[in-house]
Every structure is written in C-alpha cells, then in structure tokens.
Scaffold this motif. Structure first.
Motif, PDB file in Angstrom:
ATOM      1  N   UNK A  62      42.824 -24.878 -56.016  1.00 40.67           N
ATOM      2  CA  UNK A  62      42.173 -23.637 -56.431  1.00 40.67           C
ATOM      3  C   UNK A  62      43.100 -22.819 -57.330  1.00 40.67           C
ATOM      4  N   UNK A  63      44.382 -22.810 -56.985  1.00 45.30           N
ATOM      5  CA  UNK A  63      45.346 -22.081 -57.811  1.00 45.30           C
ATOM      6  C   UNK A  63      45.452 -22.667 -59.207  1.00 45.30           C
ATOM      7  N   UNK A  64      45.461 -23.998 -59.294  1.00 44.07           N
ATOM      8  CA  UNK A  64      45.516 -24.660 -60.602  1.00 44.07           C
ATOM      9  C   UNK A  64      44.256 -24.333 -61.394  1.00 44.07           C
ATOM     10  N   UNK A  65      43.104 -24.366 -60.717  1.00 45.22           N
ATOM     11  CA  UNK A  65      41.843 -24.048 -61.389  1.00 45.22           C
ATOM     12  C   UNK A  65      41.837 -22.630 -61.931  1.00 45.22           C
ATOM     13  N   UNK A  66      42.318 -21.689 -61.133  1.00 46.71           N
ATOM     14  CA  UNK A  66      42.371 -20.302 -61.595  1.00 46.71           C
ATOM     15  C   UNK A  66      43.322 -20.148 -62.775  1.00 46.71           C
ATOM     16  N   UNK A  67      44.455 -20.818 -62.710  1.00 49.68           N
ATOM     17  CA  UNK A  67      45.418 -20.736 -63.808  1.00 49.68           C
ATOM     18  C   UNK A  67      44.802 -21.263 -65.099  1.00 49.68           C
ATOM     19  N   UNK A  68      44.095 -22.388 -65.006  1.00 45.73           N
ATOM     20  CA  UNK A  68      43.439 -22.935 -66.196  1.00 45.73           C
ATOM     21  C   UNK A  68      42.349 -22.002 -66.713  1.00 45.73           C
ATOM     22  N   UNK A  69      41.607 -21.416 -65.796  1.00 42.99           N
ATOM     23  CA  UNK A  69      40.546 -20.489 -66.195  1.00 42.99           C
ATOM     24  C   UNK A  69      41.128 -19.291 -66.944  1.00 42.99           C
ATOM     25  N   UNK A  70      42.216 -18.745 -66.419  1.00 42.41           N
ATOM     26  CA  UNK A  70      42.846 -17.601 -67.086  1.00 42.41           C
ATOM     27  C   UNK A  70      43.455 -18.004 -68.428  1.00 42.41           C
ATOM     28  N   UNK A  71      43.969 -19.208 -68.523  1.00 46.27           N
ATOM     29  CA  UNK A  71      44.517 -19.672 -69.791  1.00 46.27           C
ATOM     30  C   UNK A  71      43.412 -19.784 -70.838  1.00 46.27           C
ATOM     31  N   UNK A  72      42.257 -20.293 -70.438  1.00 48.11           N
ATOM     32  CA  UNK A  72      41.125 -20.406 -71.368  1.00 48.11           C
ATOM     33  C   UNK A  72      40.670 -19.016 -71.800  1.00 48.11           C
ATOM     34  N   UNK A  73      40.561 -18.094 -70.856  1.00 52.69           N
ATOM     35  CA  UNK A  73      40.145 -16.731 -71.196  1.00 52.69           C
ATOM     36  C   UNK A  73      41.147 -16.074 -72.142  1.00 52.69           C
ATOM     37  N   UNK A  74      42.433 -16.295 -71.886  1.00 54.44           N
ATOM     38  CA  UNK A  74      43.465 -15.714 -72.757  1.00 54.44           C
ATOM     39  C   UNK A  74      43.350 -16.276 -74.168  1.00 54.44           C
ATOM     40  N   UNK A  75      43.132 -17.591 -74.268  1.00 56.08           N
ATOM     41  CA  UNK A  75      42.999 -18.215 -75.589  1.00 56.08           C
ATOM     42  C   UNK A  75      41.764 -17.695 -76.317  1.00 56.08           C
ATOM     43  N   UNK A  76      40.643 -17.543 -75.596  1.00 54.26           N
ATOM     44  CA  UNK A  76      39.431 -17.013 -76.209  1.00 54.26           C
ATOM     45  C   UNK A  76      39.642 -15.592 -76.703  1.00 54.26           C
TER      46      UNK A  76
END
Length: 153
Positions: A62-76
């Motif tokens: 779950x932590x990895x998933x959240x980190x990836x989600x935040x990385x995608x949001x930051x890139x967007x």
C-alpha cells in the motif's frame, strides 16, 4: 496568594497525595501482571506470526502504491504548470510582437556525432608532461599563537 499560603494549601489538601499513591499502586499492579502477559504473548506468537507477516507485506505494498500515486500526481502538476507557463510566455510574446531569440532543437541519432574515447598513448603522454612540470609551492602566512600565562591570584 503568597508562597506560604500555597504551601499550606498543598500540604493540607490531600488530593495530590492520593493521586500519587493511586498512580504508584496502578503501576505496581501492572508490573505484577507483566509476567503473565509475556507468557500469553509467547504462546500466541507462533499462531500470529504468519498473519503479522502478511499484514506487513500488505502495508508495504500500500505504501508503494501511494508513493507511485503521488509521483504521478506530482508529474501531472509539473507538466500542467509547464504548459501553463508556455502559454503565458507565448501570449506575452504575441502581445509585444517579439520573436523568440533562442530556439533549441534536439539532434536526431543520425545527426549526432559519436563520442570517442581518447587514445591511451595520448592520455599517458599528457599525464607524464604534467608530472614533469615543476609545481609552484604554496606559501601561507604563519599564524602566531598567544603565550599562555598562568592566572594570577
């Protein structure tokens, strides 16, 4: 109130003393229960260990998933701000009638020159020439230290 009145009230009022006695009694009771609690946990550990490992893996995923989600949001967000900035600059240039002075183009793979490694003989000759050249000495000013004197009585 004066300090004397505060002390008299503290010493004559028994509530703080009762609180201290109650806290000490509760701590002693919990300490007496501690060996039984350790034994119970030791017995339950083999049953709970696989479940705890599975829960730990789920939490990590779950932590990895959240980190990836935040990385995608930051890139967007980054890309959105870059596009917004580009449109602002283009609009300002259109309003002022200025043409861009610098244009950056990327070279394709066919146009780019390959990077060549220096020949070993040339590199060794250059290193030898640098070693043979006399190196200037660095001179620095010496610092003087104050003499220590014993304290006088």
């Amino acid at each position: 109130m004066t300090i004397t009145d505060d002390l008299r009230k503290t010493l004559t009022e028994s509530t703080p003393v009762y609180v201290a006695a109650g806290t000490a009694d509760l701590a002693a009771q919990k300490l007496r229960e501690l060996p039984a609690t350790f034994e119970r946990l030791r017995e339950q550990a083999p049953e709970r260990l696989p479940k705890l490992r599975e829960q730990a893996q789920q939490v990590a995923m779950q932590g990895v998933g959240l980190a990836l989600e935040y990385a995608v949001k930051a890139r967007e967000t980054y890309d959105g701000l870059a596009e917004r900035g580009r449109s602002v600059v283009e609009r300002r240039r259109a309003e002022s009638g200025e043409e861009p002075v610098v244009v950056v183009e990327r070279a394709t793979a066919a146009e780019a020159e390959p990077v060549r490694e220096p020949e070993p003989a040339a590199a060794e000759a250059e290193a030898a020439a640098q070693d043979e050249a006399p190196k200037p000495r660095k001179t620095t000013a010496r610092k003087t230290t104050a003499k220590k004197t014993p304290p006088q009585s």
